[in-house]
Write a protein that holds these residues in place. Structure first.
Motif, mmCIF file in Angstrom:
data_model
loop_
_atom_site.group_PDB
_atom_site.id
_atom_site.type_symbol
_atom_site.label_atom_id
_atom_site.label_comp_id
_atom_site.label_asym_id
_atom_site.label_seq_id
_atom_site.Cartn_x
_atom_site.Cartn_y
_atom_site.Cartn_z
ATOM 1 N N ARG A 608 -15.639 10.316 49.951
ATOM 2 C CA ARG A 608 -14.299 9.786 49.685
ATOM 3 C C ARG A 608 -14.371 8.333 49.236
ATOM 4 O O ARG A 608 -15.391 7.662 49.399
ATOM 5 C CB ARG A 608 -13.433 9.887 50.929
ATOM 6 C CG ARG A 608 -13.989 9.098 52.122
ATOM 7 C CD ARG A 608 -13.022 9.088 53.270
ATOM 8 N NE ARG A 608 -13.519 8.353 54.416
ATOM 9 C CZ ARG A 608 -12.736 7.694 55.262
ATOM 10 N NH1 ARG A 608 -11.430 7.659 55.075
ATOM 11 N NH2 ARG A 608 -13.247 7.066 56.307
ATOM 12 N N TYR A 609 -13.254 7.866 48.706
ATOM 13 C CA TYR A 609 -13.073 6.444 48.406
ATOM 14 C C TYR A 609 -11.579 6.165 48.283
ATOM 15 O O TYR A 609 -10.752 7.079 48.249
ATOM 16 C CB TYR A 609 -13.827 6.028 47.146
ATOM 17 C CG TYR A 609 -13.324 6.627 45.852
ATOM 18 C CD1 TYR A 609 -12.436 5.923 45.028
ATOM 19 C CD2 TYR A 609 -13.734 7.881 45.416
ATOM 20 C CE1 TYR A 609 -11.972 6.449 43.833
ATOM 21 C CE2 TYR A 609 -13.287 8.422 44.230
ATOM 22 C CZ TYR A 609 -12.406 7.696 43.436
ATOM 23 O OH TYR A 609 -11.945 8.230 42.257
ATOM 24 N N TRP A 610 -11.213 4.899 48.222
ATOM 25 C CA TRP A 610 -9.817 4.482 48.092
ATOM 26 C C TRP A 610 -9.591 3.807 46.744
ATOM 27 O O TRP A 610 -10.483 3.141 46.215
ATOM 28 C CB TRP A 610 -9.434 3.473 49.164
ATOM 29 C CG TRP A 610 -9.342 3.979 50.557
ATOM 30 C CD1 TRP A 610 -8.232 4.465 51.191
ATOM 31 C CD2 TRP A 610 -10.385 4.019 51.542
ATOM 32 N NE1 TRP A 610 -8.514 4.813 52.487
ATOM 33 C CE2 TRP A 610 -9.834 4.552 52.729
ATOM 34 C CE3 TRP A 610 -11.737 3.652 51.536
ATOM 35 C CZ2 TRP A 610 -10.571 4.727 53.891
ATOM 36 C CZ3 TRP A 610 -12.482 3.831 52.678
ATOM 37 C CH2 TRP A 610 -11.906 4.369 53.845
ATOM 38 N N THR A 611 -8.396 3.954 46.230
ATOM 39 C CA THR A 611 -7.930 3.170 45.091
ATOM 40 C C THR A 611 -6.632 2.498 45.492
ATOM 41 O O THR A 611 -5.685 3.164 45.937
ATOM 42 C CB THR A 611 -7.692 4.049 43.858
ATOM 43 O OG1 THR A 611 -8.899 4.737 43.524
ATOM 44 C CG2 THR A 611 -7.247 3.200 42.668
ATOM 45 N N ILE A 612 -6.589 1.176 45.341
ATOM 46 C CA ILE A 612 -5.395 0.415 45.684
ATOM 47 C C ILE A 612 -4.850 -0.223 44.419
ATOM 48 O O ILE A 612 -5.569 -0.900 43.680
ATOM 49 C CB ILE A 612 -5.701 -0.641 46.753
ATOM 50 C CG1 ILE A 612 -6.130 0.062 48.050
ATOM 51 C CG2 ILE A 612 -4.498 -1.548 46.988
ATOM 52 C CD1 ILE A 612 -6.461 -0.871 49.182
ATOM 53 N N ASP A 613 -3.579 0.028 44.164
ATOM 54 C CA ASP A 613 -2.924 -0.501 42.976
ATOM 55 C C ASP A 613 -1.488 -0.836 43.336
ATOM 56 O O ASP A 613 -1.022 -0.554 44.448
ATOM 57 C CB ASP A 613 -2.983 0.528 41.839
ATOM 58 C CG ASP A 613 -2.783 -0.105 40.465
ATOM 59 O OD1 ASP A 613 -2.556 -1.324 40.394
ATOM 60 O OD2 ASP A 613 -2.841 0.644 39.465
ATOM 61 N N GLY A 614 -0.796 -1.420 42.400
ATOM 62 C CA GLY A 614 0.595 -1.737 42.656
ATOM 63 C C GLY A 614 1.058 -2.905 41.822
ATOM 64 O O GLY A 614 0.411 -3.306 40.849
ATOM 65 N N ILE A 615 2.191 -3.442 42.197
ATOM 66 C CA ILE A 615 2.736 -4.647 41.578
ATOM 67 C C ILE A 615 2.881 -5.665 42.693
ATOM 68 O O ILE A 615 3.769 -5.552 43.546
ATOM 69 C CB ILE A 615 4.079 -4.364 40.888
ATOM 70 C CG1 ILE A 615 3.901 -3.290 39.804
ATOM 71 C CG2 ILE A 615 4.635 -5.643 40.269
ATOM 72 C CD1 ILE A 615 5.187 -2.884 39.123
#
Length: 799
Positions: A608-615
């Protein structure tokens, strides 16, 4: 049928199913030779001392081939008194399982005959340690449940009448049931005659004109009374009969207040109700409910006056579209019955409580499936060929529901509901396969890409995973040409999915957005679109329509403090914010991209891994917490089996890796972070990492020698001395903590949104909390004594 199995024995329910038991002849092939036209079941059920039934069953039948001289019937462990055809006694052979009747003459296509089998005996229960179906005599009740978990043939009508016991043979029924002692019988269909003979036996006749398979035939007997409701649907008004002991009717009515809403929802979504009545009959059985057509057997313990189990009420009702109306052709296709009934629970919740409740339920279920179902049931499996021993397992019920939700995402709402209505209208009162279901949907909607959907999601195993490798935005006059490069990874399969309709959302800095649907195939894909602005964020499937190997959460954050993302297995603590931040965290059940240059010999997670995105506004500063979990104790919760390949002995070498985008190399998280080990460092496989600054990008765990974790920032978790059980739980939760009992202790419990659910002062080192009315989901416990945090814990509530 809805099973209710405590979590701690959930897997064990299937472990004991070994070699098929009670092998029967009347599988689907016998229905290619003879067609049963009608069953008349006349039984005296008054002997509650020896649990004996007496009577006979008359079968009207016709051959579908020429030269028929015998009638083979399924009947389990009865004593045959005689068999006649109206002209004389017939010869037969019987081995307690197969009853082979020699007909008086040769029958050809177009002939019909009636044959009556007279018998008596003790009807059987499901063999083996996991008893479910069969015919029960229990505390003043007699009733059947038409499905066997453990027999070679799951259909279980043969326990009380001779029949063709399979999923494809359907016939109308007449029941004539004699009772005494104030007991009365409820069966399928509508009540006809209700008479008392000279011996004081009360004979009630029930007729169901609609043809059903034998496993849906129903008899329930007790000192019943009934509650009479009605519902006006697309085809007019039909009765609702709620049957219970007089002392149970008040609770039953309270627990069923949304029954009419469920009927409205299902008629609107699936088409008109095709049956003469709606019926629920309370029985003293606590391990599930059974969708007997128009006479559902429902556990009295669930009709307790609360709405806690109303999803089971909805599940069984929905079978009158999926299962009773259109029945799976064979046990391997059981998802067509149970997967769709499980999905109908979410349809019901959406109708009554709104789309957010629907989405939360679907997300929780999807996370459980992509994370654990292959561990529970022996690998990644196609949905249309489920093995016999897990016919009624989680692939069928829960993954089937997940795939149904995904089909909705493929088709779009309007065509999805249109297609289901058309399919059920084409398939009413017959058996179906997944291929027939597919063809019916395509014929109704013209969506030929559904061939790809069924090939990928139903006929094959595993999950796809879709991510954006990169985006390139080039000015074009007042507009921007935005190129998006997409990658598909695979989890549990080797076949790349084809023609997957993905929604790509392009967001401006003011959070306004444009969404476009693009069909993606193969390992790599790209497309270019022209927008009137330069997007600051591009995302796939923000509305979670496609059930790929990702579980994501999106939150608008405008306050300081803790914000949990439980489905994403992390949390963040905001330390500074003025404007609101849009935060999306993806928990990816797929391998992170490998390192191309690895001088430190880091071994990245392959799980597994995480992806963090946003404004993120410039004023937004937050810390991130990422949980590692290499435990392999259970497959029944949100934890375990996440990092077990990195924690063979313990989590000592776990480090946090980071990269800001896919074009850059993985590196150890470059800023300060601290690892907390829960339990003894020598054998603990569970803990978490606190990253001082949450940045956009990808994160994963790895094995390696840290360049950052040095002594003081690799610590035992000082707040781990708290114990909860059971976890997961349904109705009751016990919380214990360590330490001296010198002053009162504050116990606080928060839901996944950070809302305080309970706060109480406890004395001693333990408190017990009732959770029966809490919603399913993740909850977070904090125990404080004075200003000191004694412990924190995450628990799961599942009813």
């Amino acid at each position: 049928m809805k099973k209710i199995i405590p979590f701690f024995i959930r897997l064990c329910a299937f472990i004991f199913i070994g070699a098929p038991l009670n092998v029967v002849q009347a599988q689907n092939t016998i229905s290619d030779t003879i067609n049963i036209l009608h069953y008349t079941v006349k039984l005296n059920i008054t002997d509650f001392t020896t649990d004996t039934i007496r009577g006979g069953t008359t079968l009207k039948f016709t051959p579908v081939v020429n030269g028929v001289t015998t009638l083979p019937l399924d009947l389990l462990h009865m004593t045959i008194d005689s068999i006649s055809d109206g002209t004389g006694i017939l010869f037969y052979s019987y081995d307690d399982t197969l009853l082979l009747v020699s007909l008086a003459g040769v029958m050809n296509i177009g002939d019909t005959a009636d044959l009556t089998v007279w018998y008596h005996g003790n009807p059987q229960l499901d063999p083996g340690p996991t008893i479910w179906g069969g015919f029960y005599f229990q505390t003043g009740y007699a009733y059947n449940l038409g499905v066997s978990f453990n027999s070679a043939n799951h259909c279980f009508g043969r326990v009380f009448h001779p029949c063709f016991d399979n999923f494809v043979e359907r016939a109308p029924y007449t029941f004539i049931i004699g009772t005494n002692g104030g007991k009365i019988a409820y069966c399928n269909g509508l009540l006809g005659a209700d008479t008392t003979d000279v011996n004081g036996l009360r004979w009630r006749t029930w007729d169901l004109a609609e043809p059903i398979p034998t496993y849906l035939a129903s008899i329930s007997i007790a000192n019943y009374t009934q509650v009479n409701w009605s519902h006006t649907g697309a085809n007019g008004t039909y009765p609702i009969i709620l049957t219970a002991l007089p002392s149970d009717t008040t609770n039953m009515k309270a627990s069923f207040i949304h029954l009419n809403d469920a009927l409205d929802a299902f008629e609107t979504r699936f088409g008109p109700y095709q049956w003469p009545r709606v019926g629920y009959c309370l029985v003293p059985f606590n391990s599930g409910a059974m969708e007997h057509a128009t006479n559902i057997s429902y556990p009295k313990a669930l009709a307790n006056g609360s709405l806690t189990y109303e999803d089971i009420m909805a599940h069984e009702l929905s079978h009158h579209w999926f299962g009773d109306l259109a029945t799976c052709n064979n046990e391997g296709e059981m998802w067509l019955n149970e997967g769709w009934a499980s999905y109908s629970e979410y349809v019901f919740k959406e109708w009554v409580y709104g789309h957010t409740v629907y989405s939360d339920g679907v997300r929780y279920n999807h996370d459980e499936m992509v994370h654990l179902v292959h561990l529970r049931e022996g690998g990644y499996l196609p949905l249309n060929t489920i093995p016999h021993n897990i016919t009624y397992g989680d692939n069928v019920y829960l993954r089937g529901a997940d795939v149904a939700h995904c089909l909705r995402g493929y088709m779009g709402d309007s065509l999805f509901w249109l297609g289901l209505k058309s399919h059920l209208a084409q398939s009413n009162f017959t058996d179906v396969t997944s291929i027939q279901f597919r063809d019916n949907l395509i014929a109704a909607t013209g969506q030929t890409f559904l061939t790809n959907f069924f090939n990928d999601w139903v006929l094959n195993a595993g999950w796809p995973h879709f991510s954006i490798d990169s985006t390139v935005s080039i000015p074009n006059g007042p507009n921007f040409d935005v190129s998006v490069y997409v990658r598909q990874k695979l989890t549990g399969t080797t076949n790349y999915f084809t023609n997957v309709p993905l929604d790509f959302t392009f967001l401006k800095s003011d959070w306004s957005k444009t969404t476009q649907r693009i069909f993606i195939s193969g390992q790599y894909a790209n497309f270019t679109t022209t927008l009137p602005y330069n997007p600051v964020m591009t995302a796939i499937d923000m509305e979670e329509k496609i059930s790929d190997a990702i579980v994501d959460e999106v939150k608008t954050i405008s306050s300081l403090g803790l914000h949990n993302f439980p489905s994403a297995r992390c949390s963040l603590t905001v330390v500074q914010i003025i404007d609101s931040a849009l935060v999306r965290i993806e928990h990816n059940y797929a391998k992170p991209d490998p390192m191309q240059n690895n001088p430190n010999n880091y071994r990245l997670s392959t799980q597994r891994y995480w992806t963090i995105d946003g404004i993120f506004p410039t004023t937004f500063i937050a810390k991130g917490r990422f949980f590692y979990d290499g435990r392999t104790v259970t497959t029944n919760g949100p934890g375990n089996w996440l990092d077990n390949l990195l924690t063979l002995n313990n989590g000592d070498s776990i480090i946090l890796m980071y990269r800001d985008n896919t074009s850059n190399e993985w590196q150890e998280y470059p800023r300060h972070y601290t690892k907390f080990i829960v339990g003894s460092p020598s054998n603990s496989k569970y803990g978490y990492v606190d990253a001082d600054t949450l940045m956009k990008g990808q994160y994963c765990f790895a094995n390696g020698v840290s360049q950052i974790l040095i002594g003081s920032n690799e610590l035992p978790d000082a707040t781990s001395e708290i114990f909860t059980y059971p976890n997961p739980t349904g109705n009751n939760l016990t919380i214990q903590w360590a330490g001296e009992n010198l002053e009162p202790t504050l116990v606080s419990i928060y839901d996944m949104e950070g809302k305080l659910i309970l706060s109480e002062i406890a004395s001693g080192n333990e408190t017990k909390i009732k959770t029966s009315k809490w919603n399913n989901g993740y909850y977070f416990i904090e125990v404080k004594r004075g200003e000191k945090i004694v412990g924190k814990k995450q628990v799961v509530i599942i009813h």
